[in-house]
Design an enzyme around this catalytic site. Structure first.
Site, short mmCIF file in Angstrom:
data_model
loop_
_atom_site.label_atom_id
_atom_site.label_comp_id
_atom_site.label_asym_id
_atom_site.label_seq_id
_atom_site.Cartn_x
_atom_site.Cartn_y
_atom_site.Cartn_z
N GLU A 126 -7.07 -4.18 -9.14
CA GLU A 126 -5.64 -4.64 -9.06
C GLU A 126 -5.35 -6.27 -8.93
O GLU A 126 -4.36 -6.86 -9.16
CB GLU A 126 -5.05 -3.95 -7.41
CG GLU A 126 -5.32 -2.23 -7.90
CD GLU A 126 -4.83 -1.50 -6.56
OE1 GLU A 126 -4.64 -2.14 -5.53
OE2 GLU A 126 -4.97 -0.52 -6.71
N HIS B 38 0.84 -1.34 0.00
CA HIS B 38 0.14 -0.02 -0.09
C HIS B 38 0.85 1.21 -0.11
O HIS B 38 1.84 1.46 0.72
CB HIS B 38 -0.92 0.07 1.22
CG HIS B 38 -1.47 1.26 1.39
ND1 HIS B 38 -2.58 1.71 0.39
CD2 HIS B 38 -1.60 2.42 2.46
CE1 HIS B 38 -2.96 2.96 0.97
NE2 HIS B 38 -2.36 3.19 1.72
N HIS C 152 -10.64 2.02 -6.18
CA HIS C 152 -9.57 2.65 -7.17
C HIS C 152 -8.90 1.50 -7.87
O HIS C 152 -9.03 0.21 -7.28
CB HIS C 152 -8.62 3.40 -6.57
CG HIS C 152 -7.65 2.90 -5.56
ND1 HIS C 152 -8.11 2.64 -4.35
CD2 HIS C 152 -6.39 2.54 -5.64
CE1 HIS C 152 -6.96 1.96 -3.96
NE2 HIS C 152 -6.09 2.27 -4.56
#
Length: 266
Positions: free
Chosen positions: A135, A60, A117
């Site tokens: 992702e 992250h 996102h």
């Protein structure tokens, strides 16, 4: 058994605001601890299933979120960013038996998490071979390049539903569901318990088929939130402009897609 854990934060139980995800901002200290506890639960589940080595990628933002002093002695941790095209999966290779994902979140353009996102907030939607990609989509294919199956994921309701379609049989733990800027989450302690149990259960399965197909050709299409980023990304060799905010890139080898994404995501 050797297990790779890709740890993100926006799917951590209880999280709801960007401020809670950004290093140094109010709320981040609390959620870096909760992220760490979910990772620790995954490590414990892997150990219970027979793992002798666990490698954790802090995947992250800064790559410096996990409280490394909390990790047990059989764990190695990959922090920050090397610049390698594997990015969130950097550190994985052919020696691993399974990939595990914690704290994951819905892709850009969805409403299942107020923090949804794909890679960053400059991207409004990413497509791979015509289908919207998260992702996880990219990371699971990265793992599959090395012959490593993706066996477990924890995160919001939307990403759990999506990965079940991409990797049939993957074990998931739903931590929260988004409603506009709000979320409805299970308690962190409950999430940690379910993650520990889920990872152990996942690793005890026959996981040979838990891999997406890495045979090409591939085409990635990115719709950006503004034309400036699209223009800048269009200068990568092989990238084509497909609209005022959109670019495409095609390759037969998925590693070339990863290499391109390393430079064109904005």
């Amino acid at each position: 058994m050797k297990v790779f854990i890709c740890a993100d934060i926006e799917g951590t139980a209880g999280i709801v605001d960007w401020e809670e995800t950004i290093r140094g901002e109010r709320g981040w200290e609390e959620f870096r601890e909760l992220m760490t506890l979910e990772v620790l639960a995954a490590c414990e589940g892997a150990r219970a299933a027979g793992a002798t080595e666990v490698v954790v990628k802090d995947a992250h933002d800064s790559g410096r979120n996990i409280l490394v002093g909390r990790l047990p002695d059989y764990v190695r941790v990959v922090r920050s960013w090397s610049g390698h095209p594997d990015q969130m999966m950097f550190g994985i290779d052919e020696t691993f038996d399974a990939a595990v994902f914690t704290g994951h979140h819905s892709r850009a353009g969805t409403e299942d998490n107020p923090l949804a996102h794909t890679s960053n907030q400059k991207i409004s939607c990413m497509y791979l071979n015509g289908k919207p990609a998260s992702e996880f989509t990219i990371n699971a294919l990265c793992a599959a390049r090395y012959g490593v199956p993706s066996v477990f994921l924890s995160g919001d309701e939307g990403i759990c539903a999506e990965v079940a379609g991409e990797v049939p049989g993957i074990v998931t733990v739903e931590t929260l569901k988004g409603y506009g800027n709000g979320s409805n989450s299970i308690a962190p302690q409950r999430a940690q318990k379910l993650i520990r149990e889920g990872v152990e259960r996942a690793l005890r399965q026959d996981n040979k088929t838990r891999m997406p197909d890495v045979k090409g050709p591939f085409e990635v299409k990115i719709e950006f939130t503004n034309p400036v980023t699209a223009y800048q990304s269009s200068w990568y060799p092989g990238v084509k402009t497909a609209g005022p905010r959109t670019i495409t890139y095609a390759a037969d080898d998925f590693f070339e897609i990863l290499r391109a994404l390393r430079f064109i995501k904005g």
